[in-house]
Design a protein around this motif. Structure first.
Motif, PDB file in Angstrom:
ATOM      1  N   SER A   1       8.348 -28.574 -11.564  1.00  0.00           N
ATOM      2  CA  SER A   1       6.997 -28.747 -12.117  1.00  0.00           C
ATOM      3  C   SER A   1       6.837 -29.994 -12.985  1.00  0.00           C
ATOM      4  O   SER A   1       5.725 -30.450 -13.199  1.00  0.00           O
ATOM      5  CB  SER A   1       6.595 -27.503 -12.920  1.00  0.00           C
ATOM      6  OG  SER A   1       7.448 -27.363 -14.040  1.00  0.00           O
ATOM      7  N   ARG A   2       7.925 -30.539 -13.500  1.00  0.00           N
ATOM      8  CA  ARG A   2       7.797 -31.720 -14.365  1.00  0.00           C
ATOM      9  C   ARG A   2       7.929 -33.037 -13.607  1.00  0.00           C
ATOM     10  O   ARG A   2       7.824 -34.102 -14.195  1.00  0.00           O
ATOM     11  CB  ARG A   2       8.877 -31.684 -15.465  1.00  0.00           C
ATOM     12  CG  ARG A   2       8.673 -30.598 -16.504  1.00  0.00           C
ATOM     13  CD  ARG A   2       9.860 -30.527 -17.460  1.00  0.00           C
ATOM     14  NE  ARG A   2      11.090 -30.187 -16.745  1.00  0.00           N
ATOM     15  CZ  ARG A   2      11.472 -28.955 -16.459  1.00  0.00           C
ATOM     16  NH1 ARG A   2      10.743 -27.928 -16.842  1.00  0.00           N
ATOM     17  NH2 ARG A   2      12.574 -28.721 -15.785  1.00  0.00           N
ATOM     18  N   ASN A   3       8.197 -32.993 -12.315  1.00  0.00           N
ATOM     19  CA  ASN A   3       8.444 -34.243 -11.592  1.00  0.00           C
ATOM     20  C   ASN A   3       7.426 -34.431 -10.464  1.00  0.00           C
ATOM     21  O   ASN A   3       7.580 -33.889  -9.357  1.00  0.00           O
ATOM     22  CB  ASN A   3       9.877 -34.243 -11.038  1.00  0.00           C
ATOM     23  CG  ASN A   3      10.269 -35.594 -10.475  1.00  0.00           C
ATOM     24  OD1 ASN A   3       9.448 -36.283  -9.872  1.00  0.00           O
ATOM     25  ND2 ASN A   3      11.521 -35.977 -10.668  1.00  0.00           N
ATOM     26  N   GLN A   4       6.410 -35.225 -10.750  1.00  0.00           N
ATOM     27  CA  GLN A   4       5.321 -35.393  -9.787  1.00  0.00           C
ATOM     28  C   GLN A   4       5.798 -36.044  -8.486  1.00  0.00           C
ATOM     29  O   GLN A   4       5.303 -35.716  -7.414  1.00  0.00           O
ATOM     30  CB  GLN A   4       4.176 -36.203 -10.417  1.00  0.00           C
ATOM     31  CG  GLN A   4       2.854 -36.113  -9.646  1.00  0.00           C
ATOM     32  CD  GLN A   4       2.348 -34.682  -9.478  1.00  0.00           C
ATOM     33  OE1 GLN A   4       2.390 -33.879 -10.420  1.00  0.00           O
ATOM     34  NE2 GLN A   4       1.898 -34.327  -8.271  1.00  0.00           N
TER      35      GLN A   4
ATOM     36  N   ASP B   1      22.536 -26.825 -12.502  1.00  0.00           N
ATOM     37  CA  ASP B   1      22.499 -27.418 -11.171  1.00  0.00           C
ATOM     38  C   ASP B   1      22.201 -28.919 -11.302  1.00  0.00           C
ATOM     39  O   ASP B   1      21.206 -29.319 -11.911  1.00  0.00           O
ATOM     40  CB  ASP B   1      21.405 -26.735 -10.354  1.00  0.00           C
ATOM     41  CG  ASP B   1      21.357 -27.243  -8.922  1.00  0.00           C
ATOM     42  OD1 ASP B   1      21.671 -26.453  -8.013  1.00  0.00           O
ATOM     43  OD2 ASP B   1      21.003 -28.429  -8.715  1.00  0.00           O
ATOM     44  N   TRP B   2      23.086 -29.755 -10.753  1.00  0.00           N
ATOM     45  CA  TRP B   2      22.889 -31.196 -10.983  1.00  0.00           C
ATOM     46  C   TRP B   2      21.685 -31.771 -10.264  1.00  0.00           C
ATOM     47  O   TRP B   2      21.110 -32.765 -10.686  1.00  0.00           O
ATOM     48  CB  TRP B   2      24.157 -32.016 -10.732  1.00  0.00           C
ATOM     49  CG  TRP B   2      24.744 -32.000  -9.344  1.00  0.00           C
ATOM     50  CD1 TRP B   2      25.921 -31.398  -8.985  1.00  0.00           C
ATOM     51  CD2 TRP B   2      24.253 -32.646  -8.168  1.00  0.00           C
ATOM     52  NE1 TRP B   2      26.177 -31.601  -7.654  1.00  0.00           N
ATOM     53  CE2 TRP B   2      25.164 -32.366  -7.123  1.00  0.00           C
ATOM     54  CE3 TRP B   2      23.125 -33.411  -7.883  1.00  0.00           C
ATOM     55  CZ2 TRP B   2      24.987 -32.822  -5.819  1.00  0.00           C
ATOM     56  CZ3 TRP B   2      22.946 -33.864  -6.578  1.00  0.00           C
ATOM     57  CH2 TRP B   2      23.863 -33.573  -5.577  1.00  0.00           C
ATOM     58  N   TRP B   3      21.266 -31.155  -9.158  1.00  0.00           N
ATOM     59  CA  TRP B   3      20.043 -31.659  -8.513  1.00  0.00           C
ATOM     60  C   TRP B   3      18.848 -31.428  -9.438  1.00  0.00           C
ATOM     61  O   TRP B   3      18.002 -32.297  -9.619  1.00  0.00           O
ATOM     62  CB  TRP B   3      19.819 -30.986  -7.154  1.00  0.00           C
ATOM     63  CG  TRP B   3      18.758 -31.676  -6.338  1.00  0.00           C
ATOM     64  CD1 TRP B   3      18.935 -32.703  -5.473  1.00  0.00           C
ATOM     65  CD2 TRP B   3      17.342 -31.410  -6.342  1.00  0.00           C
ATOM     66  NE1 TRP B   3      17.725 -33.102  -4.936  1.00  0.00           N
ATOM     67  CE2 TRP B   3      16.734 -32.325  -5.450  1.00  0.00           C
ATOM     68  CE3 TRP B   3      16.529 -30.489  -7.016  1.00  0.00           C
ATOM     69  CZ2 TRP B   3      15.357 -32.346  -5.205  1.00  0.00           C
ATOM     70  CZ3 TRP B   3      15.154 -30.510  -6.780  1.00  0.00           C
ATOM     71  CH2 TRP B   3      14.582 -31.439  -5.880  1.00  0.00           C
ATOM     72  N   GLN B   4      18.812 -30.245 -10.038  1.00  0.00           N
ATOM     73  CA  GLN B   4      17.754 -29.953 -11.004  1.00  0.00           C
ATOM     74  C   GLN B   4      17.773 -30.962 -12.157  1.00  0.00           C
ATOM     75  O   GLN B   4      16.758 -31.570 -12.488  1.00  0.00           O
ATOM     76  CB  GLN B   4      17.953 -28.519 -11.564  1.00  0.00           C
ATOM     77  CG  GLN B   4      17.030 -28.158 -12.724  1.00  0.00           C
ATOM     78  CD  GLN B   4      15.608 -27.887 -12.262  1.00  0.00           C
ATOM     79  OE1 GLN B   4      15.378 -27.149 -11.317  1.00  0.00           O
ATOM     80  NE2 GLN B   4      14.627 -28.487 -12.924  1.00  0.00           N
ATOM     81  N   LEU B   5      18.950 -31.103 -12.773  1.00  0.00           N
ATOM     82  CA  LEU B   5      19.009 -31.861 -14.029  1.00  0.00           C
ATOM     83  C   LEU B   5      19.024 -33.366 -13.815  1.00  0.00           C
ATOM     84  O   LEU B   5      18.343 -34.106 -14.524  1.00  0.00           O
ATOM     85  CB  LEU B   5      20.234 -31.417 -14.840  1.00  0.00           C
ATOM     86  CG  LEU B   5      20.234 -29.938 -15.257  1.00  0.00           C
ATOM     87  CD1 LEU B   5      21.544 -29.588 -15.953  1.00  0.00           C
ATOM     88  CD2 LEU B   5      19.048 -29.623 -16.164  1.00  0.00           C
ATOM     89  N   GLU B   6      19.793 -33.816 -12.847  1.00  0.00           N
ATOM     90  CA  GLU B   6      19.947 -35.253 -12.670  1.00  0.00           C
ATOM     91  C   GLU B   6      18.810 -35.851 -11.845  1.00  0.00           C
ATOM     92  O   GLU B   6      18.191 -36.839 -12.225  1.00  0.00           O
ATOM     93  CB  GLU B   6      21.299 -35.532 -12.001  1.00  0.00           C
ATOM     94  CG  GLU B   6      21.684 -36.992 -11.998  1.00  0.00           C
ATOM     95  CD  GLU B   6      23.059 -37.211 -11.401  1.00  0.00           C
ATOM     96  OE1 GLU B   6      23.832 -36.244 -11.281  1.00  0.00           O
ATOM     97  OE2 GLU B   6      23.349 -38.359 -11.023  1.00  0.00           O
ATOM     98  N   ILE B   7      18.535 -35.251 -10.703  1.00  0.00           N
ATOM     99  CA  ILE B   7      17.520 -35.817  -9.806  1.00  0.00           C
ATOM    100  C   ILE B   7      16.120 -35.422 -10.254  1.00  0.00           C
ATOM    101  O   ILE B   7      15.254 -36.268 -10.415  1.00  0.00           O
ATOM    102  CB  ILE B   7      17.755 -35.364  -8.346  1.00  0.00           C
ATOM    103  CG1 ILE B   7      19.218 -35.549  -7.918  1.00  0.00           C
ATOM    104  CG2 ILE B   7      16.775 -36.054  -7.402  1.00  0.00           C
ATOM    105  CD1 ILE B   7      19.713 -36.967  -7.843  1.00  0.00           C
ATOM    106  N   ASN B   8      15.921 -34.130 -10.462  1.00  0.00           N
ATOM    107  CA  ASN B   8      14.569 -33.689 -10.791  1.00  0.00           C
ATOM    108  C   ASN B   8      14.174 -34.044 -12.228  1.00  0.00           C
ATOM    109  O   ASN B   8      13.071 -34.519 -12.473  1.00  0.00           O
ATOM    110  CB  ASN B   8      14.437 -32.181 -10.568  1.00  0.00           C
ATOM    111  CG  ASN B   8      13.017 -31.697 -10.793  1.00  0.00           C
ATOM    112  OD1 ASN B   8      12.158 -31.870  -9.935  1.00  0.00           O
ATOM    113  ND2 ASN B   8      12.754 -31.133 -11.960  1.00  0.00           N
ATOM    114  N   ASP B   9      15.079 -33.787 -13.173  1.00  0.00           N
ATOM    115  CA  ASP B   9      14.713 -33.998 -14.571  1.00  0.00           C
ATOM    116  C   ASP B   9      15.184 -35.333 -15.131  1.00  0.00           C
ATOM    117  O   ASP B   9      14.883 -35.659 -16.280  1.00  0.00           O
ATOM    118  CB  ASP B   9      15.248 -32.843 -15.425  1.00  0.00           C
ATOM    119  CG  ASP B   9      14.589 -31.523 -15.044  1.00  0.00           C
ATOM    120  OD1 ASP B   9      13.355 -31.506 -14.909  1.00  0.00           O
ATOM    121  OD2 ASP B   9      15.308 -30.528 -14.852  1.00  0.00           O
ATOM    122  N   GLY B  10      15.936 -36.087 -14.332  1.00  0.00           N
ATOM    123  CA  GLY B  10      16.278 -37.452 -14.709  1.00  0.00           C
ATOM    124  C   GLY B  10      17.297 -37.615 -15.830  1.00  0.00           C
ATOM    125  O   GLY B  10      17.343 -38.656 -16.476  1.00  0.00           O
TER     126      GLY B  10
END
Ligand SMILES: *[C@@H]1O[C@H](CO)[C@@H](O)[C@H](O)[C@H]1NC(C)=O
Ligand SMILES: *[C@@H]1O[C@H](CO)[C@@H](O)[C@H](O)[C@H]1NC(C)=O
Ligand SMILES: *[C@@H]1O[C@H](CO)[C@@H](O)[C@H](O)[C@H]1NC(C)=O
Length: 410
Positions: A218-221, A262-271
């Motif tokens: 939800s935070r990554n347009q 989860d690194w996809w969540q934190l690194e890719i999605n949340d930057g």
């Protein structure tokens, strides 16, 4: 494929045989332990099922000897028309442009080898990899349509896939990671009907195993836009994926596997650049605080879901990972347990749930990173664990190399 090197590396850890250093050796059973022999999976093509480039979609099969059948839907994100915004992540965003994906392992079955001999975890068939379900029949369905499975799979294709398996199962486990899991969530009813139609009078127990499906985008347009392009393309809604509402509709007993970091969540999605897929040691106190908020919010929703779904199960570990069930390291390894003391291995907890053994099937770490120490990748002293560090680093390096290779070498 990337599993090869990683699998032999794990095998090295287990085998105590210093001379095991190539893939031929990997296939040789150590003396006195038939349970260590890893059998390859055999390629098969699926009828009326096609990859992005028009080649026939494929799967890898293991003929087991029990009444269990595992149908595993692989992950791999999506393809969109313009992925410029994600290029900086290299291969790890799992959001490619379609022209590029068309030519890769995730877009064509050209070059899939006849045998896949580095299957692990849930797809493994020896005691070390997959103690309880090693003898189950298995089909590893390869993802190659860039459309979250919606183009290459449907109930007709699924029936065809099932009928290639030489058994009438008593129990079918529909397993999926990432978008493979979301396909099952969206289509479980059709898959269920296909099973009923095919096996007619046989009473078949159906279970679902979902791995790394819970994300908060939800935070990554940019990510919302990318996934919306695909949901529009295939005629579903963005609310059908990554959503607890969609999960709530599923009325088949389901077990959810989740890495709380989860690194996809934190690194890719949340930057969060501090993650580096390995640990949080480089994150500042402020970043750690933000990460905790994300973790706890998702965990709370999972706990609420489990209260509603009494026959479901959960295994959520406080470590940095992504996709746990097809890696022996996470599926059946003493370093990955919830809670961290002996007895909380994912494969054991899943089996207890499958067999309705015990009455608590909801397992999650209440501690933050790095307090599940064996999987945290951090020693008490604050140093990183060289063994786990190596495993994860090599996995990344080999995976990205593998993707760049023109010839696919499973
Ligand atoms: C990755 O590939 C290199 C070179 O092919 C190999 O030496 C290394 O052992 C591989 N990594 C793992 C985890 O096996
Ligand atoms: C598509 O992706 C590839 C690899 O990521 C990249 O090299 C290429 O420039 C991209 N093409 C377009 C049109 O964005
Ligand atoms: C993918 O490859 C096929 C066959 O080469 C081609 O017909 C199709 O247009 C390609 N699609 C994209 C999106 O590049």
């Amino acid at each position: 494929m990337f599993f090869v090197y990683f699998a032999s590396f794990l095998y090295l850890l287990a085998a105590q045989d210093e001379n095991v250093d190539d893939d031929d050796e990997f296939l040789k059973p150590p003396p006195d332990d038939e349970g260590s022999f890893a059998h390859p999976l055999h390629r098969t093509y699926l009828e009326d099922s096609y990859c992005m480039d028009g080649t026939q979609a494929a799967a890898y099969v293991y003929e087991g000897s029990t009444d269990d059948l595992i149908m595993y839907f692989y992950s791999g994100g999506i393809c969109i028309s313009d992925n410029t915004k994600f290029l900086k992540y290299g291969d790890y965003a799992y959001i490619d442009n379609c022209t590029h994906r068309n030519t890769t392992f995730y877009g064509t079955s050209n070059g899939y080898p006849e045998e896949f001999n580095a299957n692990q975890g849930l797809m493994g068939n020896n005691k070390y990899q997959n103690f309880h379900l090693r003898k189950a029949h298995k089909m590893f369905l390869m993802y190659c349509d860039g459309n979250m499975w919606h183009s290459q799979m449907n109930s007709q294709v699924f029936k065809g896939a099932l009928s290639q398996m030489k058994l009438i199962p008593k129990r079918i486990i529909l397993a999926g990671s990432g978008v493979g899991g979301w396909y099952i969530i969206n289509k479980y009813n059709e898959l269920k009907s296909a099973i009923q139609e095919l096996y007619q009078d046989n009473d078949i127990e159906l279970r679902i195993l979902l791995d790394s499906v819970i994300f908060d985008i939800s935070r990554n347009q940019d990510i919302i836009n990318a996934y919306t392009e695909v949901t529009n393309r295939i005629g579903i809604s963005i609310n059908d994926i990554f959503s607890f509402d969609a999960l709530l509709k599923v009325d088949v007993p389901t077990f959810i596997v989740h890495a709380q970091y989860d690194w996809w969540q934190l690194e890719i999605n949340d930057g969060f650049e501090c993650i580096g897929k390995i640990h949080l040691d480089k994150c500042t106190p402020k970043e750690k605080k933000q990460i905790e908020k994300i973790r706890l919010n998702i965990l709370q929703q999972l706990k609420d879901l489990m209260k509603i779904k009494q026959d479901w199960g959960l295994w959520a570990i406080s470590c940095v990972f992504n996709e746990l069930i097809i890696w022996t390291e996470a599926w059946n390894h003493p370093k990955f347990q919830v809670p961290m003391i002996e007895g909380g291995k994912l494969s054991d907890k899943f089996q207890d749930w499958l067999e309705n053994k015990g009455d608590n099937h909801v397992h999650y770490d209440i501690v933050s990173w790095p307090d599940n120490k064996p999987c945290s990748n951090i020693f008490h002293s604050g140093k990183t664990d060289p063994q786990l560090d190596d495993m994860i680093k090599n996995y990344e390096i080999n995976e990205s190399r593998r993707k760049r290779e023109e010839k696919y070498d499973l």
